[in-house]
Design a protein around this motif. Structure first.
Motif, PDB file in Angstrom:
ATOM      1  N   THR A 211      34.951  -0.558  -8.385  1.00  0.00           N
ATOM      2  CA  THR A 211      34.365  -1.890  -8.546  1.00  0.00           C
ATOM      3  C   THR A 211      35.293  -2.779  -9.366  1.00  0.00           C
ATOM      4  O   THR A 211      36.185  -2.290 -10.067  1.00  0.00           O
ATOM      5  N   ALA A 212      35.057  -4.070  -9.247  1.00  0.00           N
ATOM      6  CA  ALA A 212      35.877  -5.011 -10.011  1.00  0.00           C
ATOM      7  C   ALA A 212      35.539  -4.968 -11.493  1.00  0.00           C
ATOM      8  O   ALA A 212      36.400  -5.205 -12.346  1.00  0.00           O
ATOM      9  N   LYS A 213      34.273  -4.657 -11.798  1.00  0.00           N
ATOM     10  CA  LYS A 213      33.856  -4.580 -13.201  1.00  0.00           C
ATOM     11  C   LYS A 213      32.639  -3.681 -13.292  1.00  0.00           C
ATOM     12  O   LYS A 213      31.900  -3.508 -12.316  1.00  0.00           O
ATOM     13  N   PRO A 214      32.389  -3.097 -14.461  1.00  0.00           N
ATOM     14  CA  PRO A 214      31.220  -2.217 -14.618  1.00  0.00           C
ATOM     15  C   PRO A 214      29.925  -3.000 -14.420  1.00  0.00           C
ATOM     16  O   PRO A 214      29.873  -4.218 -14.580  1.00  0.00           O
ATOM     17  N   GLY A 215      28.862  -2.246 -14.071  1.00  0.00           N
ATOM     18  CA  GLY A 215      27.550  -2.867 -13.930  1.00  0.00           C
ATOM     19  C   GLY A 215      27.264  -3.403 -12.545  1.00  0.00           C
ATOM     20  O   GLY A 215      26.313  -4.176 -12.374  1.00  0.00           O
ATOM     21  N   GLU A 216      28.080  -3.014 -11.535  1.00  0.00           N
ATOM     22  CA  GLU A 216      27.852  -3.466 -10.168  1.00  0.00           C
ATOM     23  C   GLU A 216      27.714  -2.264  -9.237  1.00  0.00           C
ATOM     24  O   GLU A 216      28.358  -1.226  -9.443  1.00  0.00           O
ATOM     25  N   ALA A 217      26.876  -2.412  -8.225  1.00  0.00           N
ATOM     26  CA  ALA A 217      26.684  -1.345  -7.241  1.00  0.00           C
ATOM     27  C   ALA A 217      26.517  -1.967  -5.865  1.00  0.00           C
ATOM     28  O   ALA A 217      26.120  -3.139  -5.734  1.00  0.00           O
ATOM     29  N   ALA A 218      26.818  -1.179  -4.832  1.00  0.00           N
ATOM     30  CA  ALA A 218      26.644  -1.674  -3.465  1.00  0.00           C
ATOM     31  C   ALA A 218      25.165  -1.872  -3.153  1.00  0.00           C
ATOM     32  O   ALA A 218      24.783  -2.828  -2.462  1.00  0.00           O
TER      33      ALA A 218
END
Length: 853
Positions: A211-218
């Protein structure tokens, strides 16, 4: 009518061998068609079951509501959702569990140092979901990843890469990551989802590398509590979700996955096979018609006697149609059984050759049985209809005189009609590809061309056989001359027999020419657009592979041997409301390494709010330098860009170019698809390539190739396609050769007395065999040469039509070596087809043959 049926049954019992070729032609065509349909039904049902089993514990999926889809892709790119939503979802009444699902590209490297997969299906990586009911993968061996660097991989990938628990390998994300395998997993009870590879990591590793940054999910997977239906769960979640985020049921998600497989693979796969089924049945039509035409001609006196004894035209015609119906029905029923066997065999064969389809029983729908049965019967009856009508027209007086076995068919009316059709086909095609480029006119011309060839066949066969057979008089003496005269005896029969082979060879030649043209186009594209010395890439196509590390270009650029190294990344965005692929790169270095044609404006001044586009897209979007274009990215943000450059060529560079600085705020997993490298003056290609290869080993060891090597590897998929095409077309060619063999066998039967007289006046058995074999070779040579000419013409039409429908310039190329091989195979196959009829002719008893009426 009862008398006609009894007569037909008696004739079939007495002359079973006459219809052996017809039976085989119908059987093979129906079997291939039925096998294709049953295989498609089975795969769809098995994939549906596999996805259903894998996601049975997921009752709802929370994801971005919008997707950006670029031209040529059926599956769009969605914005990530914040993993913080898990806390909100967990507190919703009726929710038993929720977990983020982080997904990205991740390609494993096998024990031999070669990347696993990349041949079309995705190579995925993601976080290992600890809730076993929410995780579509099931742990089969080992344990789940607990620390950074530990992974679980699907068992199919482990087998293909010869990896086992405890092994340490590299995962390309695309930055190379050292990982240790601690577990093996299955998907829906299978070793994997077809050829898709999966690597499960800890959540922190997945966020770090994917991911581009933590705290993201598909997406977020949600499981319902007891007594809560999937729709009820979705209804409860929807009001709590922020704008742009939606919830769908688990069943809907599973169906979307099945539909994706169906649209991207199964539909193409089955359509591909159905096309070749159609070709096989078309070839069979010629063979079937020829068989019945010869049989009816041989029974002229018999039918005339029936008419003289009081049989009506309708009764004689009905008797012939009944024979055809019996052959059609029995061959089609046998073909259905054969098709089911083919489907079962393919289901076992594909996993053995690297296509691991999901397990399960064969699924046979009623349509998949009735359609091939109906097609087989219609094709057989349709092919026998004209000979049957001709049989009914037999005059009673024909029983009292010698009757010619066949008519030449090379009439002036046929010649005029054939030439008119040929002129219409050529005119329509040339208008479509030269005057007003379109796909409709070339398509119509491509349909008319084979029809013109078939109509002109009897007219052309006389001239062609004389020309092809003229050397036989000198090389084989009397035997060669007799073979040529036998082939000339009935131009219509010779043409009909050769037409079946002509269609098969034409399709082979068509794909051969088109494949060579695609290779020439790729070579032309690379030579014209790529001004660098070497290219760094990963050997993959489709959704496979993980790309290249975006840090690789910078590392290569620091080498003392390198002048310029530029990486080409890929992004997606909506440009004024339409999904478009973006090339993410350093525009200044791009202009030094690629030939972009005439550039209006400046590539150096794109910055973070500028964009460069091709002249074609500028004209299509009505844009020019200084124009404003709004881009909407997958993260939901919109930004207005200024068109600062318009360049002439897209090809390798793409239609839209932005800088990395402009793409960085909106990117997800960053990767390059290609790194182009130019060396400094005086640096040899070999020395520079070795230096780049040394650096590349630290970034997953991608391929480093010269321009020529890159062009060749880019066209590598074409050879694989041609191999599959040739294997499938072998069935059509086999049916055509069966037709030649059957025609010769029937011709020998009608010439029994003639052959006996030849033997009586001194012809040896070996000379008789040679005469029949050379007759077969002449027929095959006529069909092969006609097929080569027709195939080359249709290949040219396809290339020109593709050129007119595409922004890229297609190159037309004729591969002489491959076409010579096709010609030799066709003629050799014709010689083989004549072996059995020749042996049968040589075994005739001389006295009995002379006494034959």
């Amino acid at each position: 009518m009862n008398a006609s049926v009894r007569l037909s049954m008696s004739s079939l019992r007495a002359h079973k061998r006459r219809f052996a070729g017809t039976f085989l032609a119908v059987f093979l065509g129906v079997a291939f068609l039925a096998g294709t349909l049953v295989m498609g039904d089975t795969l769809r049902a098995n994939f549906d079951t596999m996805f259903g089993d894998a996601t049975s514990g997921t009752d709802a999926v929370v994801r971005s509501a919008d997707a950006i889809t670029t031209p040529g892709e059926s599956q769009g790119v969605r914005q990530p959702v914040p993993t913080a939503l898990v806390n909100t979802i967990d507190q919703t009444p009726g929710v038993a569990a929720a977990a983020p699902s982080i997904q990205g590209a991740g390609q494993l490297v096998g024990a031999n140092g070669e990347a696993i997969g990349g041949k079309g299906p995705p190579t995925l990586a993601g976080n290992w979901i600890t809730d076993p009911k929410l995780n579509p993968y099931r742990l089969a061996e080992g344990r789940t990843p607990a620390r950074s660097g530990e992974v679980v991989i699907n068992r199919g990938a482990a087998d293909k890469g010869h990896l086992k628990i405890g092994d340490t390998t590299t995962l390309r994300t695309p930055d190379p990551v050292k990982v240790t395998i601690v577990g093996l997993a299955t998907f829906g009870g299978e070793d994997g989802m077809a050829q898709v590879t999966f690597t499960g990591m800890t959540q922190s590793d997945a966020e770090k590398y994917l991911t581009a940054k933590p705290g993201e999910a598909a997406s977020i997977q949600v499981r319902a509590g007891p007594g809560v239906s999937q729709q009820a769960l979705v209804d409860r979640l929807t009001p709590l979700l922020p704008k742009g985020v939606e919830a769908i049921t688990g069943q809907q998600s599973a169906q979307e996955n099945t539909d994706m497989i169906s649209s991207q693979f199964l539909t193409i796969f089955t359509t591909f096979l159905l096309v070749f089924s159609g070709i096989a049945l078309l070839v069979a039509t010629f063979s079937i018609h020829n068989t019945f035409a010869i049989v009816i001609a041989q029974r002229t006196r018999e039918n005339a006697l029936l008419r003289a004894l009081g049989a009506s035209r309708r009764q004689v015609t009905a008797a012939t149609v009944t024979e055809a119906s019996v052959v059609a029905l029995t061959a089609s029923l046998a073909g259905l059984a054969g098709g089911i066997g083919i489907a079962a065999g393919l289901k076992m064969l594909f996993p053995a050759i690297g296509f691991p389809f999901p397990g399960g029983d064969l699924v046979i729908h009623t349509l998949s049985l009735m359609l091939p049965l109906a097609v087989g019967i219609v094709v057989c009856l349709g092919s026998a209809l004209m000979p049957a009508i001709r049989a009914g027209r037999t005059a009673p007086l024909a029983a009292l005189r010698e009757t010619a076995v066949d008519q030449s068919g090379a009439s002036r009316a046929r010649a005029v009609t054939g030439m008119a059709l040929a002129a219409l086909a050529a005119g329509t095609t040339l208008t479509g590809v030269l005057a007003s480029p379109s796909l409709i006119l070339p398509g119509l011309g491509a349909v008319l061309a084979p029809i013109a060839f078939v109509v002109l066949g009897p007219v052309a066969s006389s001239t062609a056989v004389r020309a092809l057979g003229s050397p036989l008089d000198r090389l084989r003496g009397v035997t060669g001359g007799l073979a040529r005269r036998n082939a000339l005896r009935s131009p219509r029969r010779t043409a009909a027999t050769a037409s079946a082979l002509m269609i098969g060879v034409a399709v082979v030649s068509l794909f051969t020419v088109f494949g060579a043209s695609l290779k020439a186009t790729m070579d032309q594209t690379v030579s014209r657009s790529f001004a660098g010395d070497v290219a760094v890439s990963t050997p993959s196509f489709g959704a496979g592979g993980s790309g290249l590390s975006p840090r690789l270009a910078g590392a290569v650029a620091k080498l003392p041997e390198v002048d310029t190294a530029v990486g080409l990344g890929r992004g997606v965005a909506e440009v004024d409301g339409k999904g478009r692929a973006l090339t993410v790169t350093d525009p200044t270095a791009l202009a030094r390494t690629f030939d972009l044609g005439t550039v209006q404006g400046s590539l150096r001044s794109l910055g973070t709010d500028g964009i460069a586009i091709t002249r074609t897209e500028a004209d299509r979007q009505h844009l020019t330098t200084g124009s404003k274009a709004q881009l909407a990215f997958t993260d939901g943000k919109k930004k207005t860009f200024t068109v600062r450059a318009v360049y002439g060529r897209s090809e390798l560079a793409g239609d839209y170019v932005i800088t990395r600085a402009a793409w960085s705020p909106h990117r997800t997993q960053d990767s390059d698809t290609l790194v182009a490298v130019s060396f400094k003056a005086g640096v040899s290609t070999a020395k520079g390539k070795a230096a780049v290869e040394k650096i590349a080993t630290h970034y997953g060891n991608p391929q480093v190739q010269t321009r020529h090597e890159y062009a060749q590897s880019s066209a590598g998929g074409i050879d694989m396609m041609l191999t599959l095409v040739y294997a499938l077309l072998a069935l059509a060619v086999l049916i055509a050769l069966l037709g030649i063999a059957n025609t010769l066998t029937l011709a020998i039967h009608e010439r029994t007395r003639e052959l006996g007289l030849l033997r009586a006046v001194g012809q040896t058995r070996s000379q008789l065999r040679a005469m029949v074999r050379w007759e077969s070779v002449l027929v095959a040579a006529f069909g092969t040469l006609g097929g080569l000419a027709l195939g080359a013409f249709l290949g040219w039409v396809l290339v020109k039509a593709s050129d007119g429908a595409s922004d890229s310039a297609f190159a037309f190329a004729i591969p002489p070596v491959q076409l010579v091989v096709v010609a030799l195979v066709g003629v050799t196959a014709g010689a083989l087809a004549g072996l059995r009829p020749a042996r049968r002719a040589a075994r005739l008893d001389v006295l009995r043959a002379i006494a034959t009426e």
